[in-house]
Design an enzyme around this catalytic site. Structure first.
Site, PDB file in Angstrom:
ATOM      1  CG  ASP A 175      -1.977   0.865   1.194  1.00  0.00           C
ATOM      2  OD1 ASP A 175      -2.316   1.616   0.220  1.00  0.00           O
ATOM      3  OD2 ASP A 175      -2.441   1.331   2.266  1.00  0.00           O
ATOM      4  CG  ASP A 226      -1.749   7.793   0.669  1.00  0.00           C
ATOM      5  OD1 ASP A 226      -0.554   8.102   0.466  1.00  0.00           O
ATOM      6  OD2 ASP A 226      -2.458   8.016  -0.011  1.00  0.00           O
TER       7      ASP A 226
END
Length: 194
Positions: free
Chosen positions: A7, A9
């Site tokens: 991922d 953020d």
């Protein structure tokens, strides 16, 4: 090929409630870039899968997203690290697309692009929807206790398993303090168990 899906953020950079909407707002988490460098040195190719609903909501445009990723790639390179590709979902939640996590569409696109079965591709992120999407696609899920998952710190046993169930967390998800701890764990594993 050893491929890993991260991922963005809250995993690689600091997350914001109001979206990371410009290159000035993108700030790497401590040790994250160096963790990617160690993974690369260990033979891992790293890909990012990220929801970017700020595009669909009109909060920023593709040029701003490209500037963010240019900054990210430069900082990674300065740390001796590389991300192979960034796959992103530009849709708002109400668009009900197949690529917005927790749907598995981004992961399926990655598997197709790299021609690799997803059962051999670990996923790591700080949001439940990231590990849910990865698990739905068949990837081994790893939850990082940064950003949205910080509240789970202290709830894992020494083996990286939760001491009590968390609603929505896929069965078999391993927990790690951060990207650096995940990299250490992954690099210490025999290849057959990742």
């Amino acid at each position: 090929m050893k491929l890993l899906i991260l991922d963005r953020d809250g995993t690689l950079n600091r997350s914001r409630d109001d979206h990371v909407a410009s290159a000035d707002e993108w700030e790497a988490l401590p040790g994250a870039l160096e963790a990617v460098a160690r993974l690369n040195q260990g033979g891992w190719r790293v890909v990012i899968a990220t929801n970017q609903s700020g595009l669909g909501r009109g909060l920023f445009d593709v040029a701003s997203l490209n500037a963010i990723h240019t900054k990210m790639h430069r900082q990674l390179a300065a740390a001796g690290a590389r991300v192979e590709a960034v796959f992103f979902c530009p849709h708002a939640p109400e668009d009900a697309c197949h690529c917005r996590k927790p749907e598995p569409g981004l992961f399926e696109q990655i598997g197709d692009r790299f021609g690799i079965p997803l059962e051999a591709v670990p996923v790591a992120g700080n949001a439940l929807r990231h590990v849910q999407a990865g698990a739905t696609a068949g990837c081994p899920p790893h939850l990082l206790l940064t950003g949205k998952s910080e509240y789970l710190r202290g709830h894992a046993n020494g083996d990286g398993v939760l001491s009590e169930p968390v609603p929505g967390l896929p069965e078999g998800t391993r927990l790690h303090e951060d990207l650096s701890a995940f990299a250490d764990w992954l690099l210490a594993q025999p290849e057959a168990t990742t």
